[in-house]
Enzyme design. Structure first.
Site, PDB file in Angstrom:
ATOM      1  CB  THR A   1      -9.423  -3.406  12.632  1.00  0.00           C
ATOM      2  OG1 THR A   1      -8.110  -2.825  12.554  1.00  0.00           O
ATOM      3  CG2 THR A   1     -10.464  -2.301  12.542  1.00  0.00           C
ATOM      4  CD  GLU A   2      -9.211  -8.804  11.758  1.00  0.00           C
ATOM      5  OE1 GLU A   2      -9.970  -9.768  11.584  1.00  0.00           O
ATOM      6  OE2 GLU A   2      -9.466  -7.647  11.348  1.00  0.00           O
ATOM      7  CE1 TYR A   3      -2.892  -5.457   8.042  1.00  0.00           C
ATOM      8  CE2 TYR A   3      -5.075  -4.958   7.195  1.00  0.00           C
ATOM      9  CZ  TYR A   3      -3.839  -5.552   7.043  1.00  0.00           C
ATOM     10  OH  TYR A   3      -3.553  -6.240   5.895  1.00  0.00           O
ATOM     11  CD  GLU A   4      -8.014   0.323  16.523  1.00  0.00           C
ATOM     12  OE1 GLU A   4      -8.157   1.120  17.462  1.00  0.00           O
ATOM     13  OE2 GLU A   4      -8.955  -0.023  15.773  1.00  0.00           O
TER      14      GLU A   4
ATOM     15  CG  ASP B   1      -0.571   2.313  10.886  1.00  0.00           C
ATOM     16  OD1 ASP B   1      -1.240   2.185   9.835  1.00  0.00           O
ATOM     17  OD2 ASP B   1       0.562   1.830  11.028  1.00  0.00           O
TER      18      ASP B   1
ATOM     19  CE  LYS C   1       5.201   3.805  -6.751  1.00  0.00           C
ATOM     20  NZ  LYS C   1       5.469   2.921  -7.917  1.00  0.00           N
TER      21      LYS C   1
ATOM     22  CG  ASP D   1      -3.426   0.229  -0.638  1.00  0.00           C
ATOM     23  OD1 ASP D   1      -2.477   1.025  -0.453  1.00  0.00           O
ATOM     24  OD2 ASP D   1      -3.360  -0.725  -1.428  1.00  0.00           O
TER      25      ASP D   1
ATOM     26  CD  GLU E   1     -11.206  -7.008   1.211  1.00  0.00           C
ATOM     27  OE1 GLU E   1     -10.368  -6.908   0.276  1.00  0.00           O
ATOM     28  OE2 GLU E   1     -11.196  -6.283   2.221  1.00  0.00           O
TER      29      GLU E   1
ATOM     30  CG  ASP F   1     -13.202  -1.084  -7.370  1.00  0.00           C
ATOM     31  OD1 ASP F   1     -13.368  -0.059  -6.672  1.00  0.00           O
ATOM     32  OD2 ASP F   1     -12.203  -1.256  -8.080  1.00  0.00           O
TER      33      ASP F   1
END
Length: 213
Positions: free
Chosen positions: A193-196, A153, A121, A117, A68, A95
């Site tokens: 995951t949390e986002y999932e 997603d 652009k 992420d 991370e 990174d």
């Protein structure tokens, strides 16, 4: 995306026994570090660490390294693992572009990319974790039978990822779906995951692909 700075996060990360401070020194020596010859799996962009730590609990015979970039995000994972320590988990605050400086050839068996992420652009395409630039970096560290597992997603990012793999001479698409939770085969054993959990609860279909060399 601008992240809120959390006072004291840097100090906690620096002092945590689970956070490796000089990972470049361990290149080619990760199995020595873990004290075993178990496979090494890494998650790039691990966020708060739920996915990685759930995997580690289920698979004590595998070594996990969570990566991370932001200390304010990694802090949450450190707080979780302090409450429920796991011997087969460590974290890096780096990174992802520096991965070949930290892992040697054939040192990593699997790479997880979860809800990365999208960098929407066009001029930022090289920063996407499934871009050909990052695929080349993964190629430098994965074992011969190593693979990448990617979930998102974001339909545009998923299309981009499929195209990057197809355009590469190094990679092969093993499986893919644009609706993971309704795909019995690919969803078997899926760890969210949390986002999932957040996105799927809103009705957003989850995409997943698996690629190998």
């Amino acid at each position: 995306m601008r992240l809120r700075n959390i006072p004291g996060a840097d100090e906690v990360i620096s002092n945590s026994a689970f956070c490796i401070q000089n990972p470049i020194e361990l290149k080619g020596k990760w199995h020595e570090f873990f004290g075993n010859t178990n496979p090494i799996h890494i998650e790039v962009g691990m966020g708060k660490g739920r996915f990685l730590m759930d995997l580690a609990r289920q698979n004590p015979q595998i070594n996990y390294i969570g990566i991370e970039r932001y200390t304010s995000v990694l802090l949450r994972a450190v707080q979780k693992i302090d409450e429920d320590p796991l011997d087969n988990v460590h974290f890096l605050c780096i990174d992802a572009a520096t991965l070949p400086e930290i892992f040697d050839h054939n040192e990593v068996d699997r790479i997880y990319l979860n809800f990365s992420d999208p960098w929407p652009k066009d001029r930022h395409a090289k920063r996407r974790l499934t871009s050909r630039e990052f695929l080349a970096r993964y190629n430098e560290i994965l074992t011969a039978d190593g693979r990448i597992e990617f979930k998102t997603d974001n339909q545009d990012l998923f299309t981009f990822s499929l195209e990057e793999i197809e355009a590469s001479e190094l990679w092969h698409l093993d499986a893919s779906t644009r609706d993971l939770h309704h795909d019995p085969k690919m969803n078997q054993g899926n760890i969210m995951t949390e986002y999932e959990e957040k996105f799927s609860s809103k009705g957003n279909p989850i995409c997943k692909l698996i690629a190998s060399r």
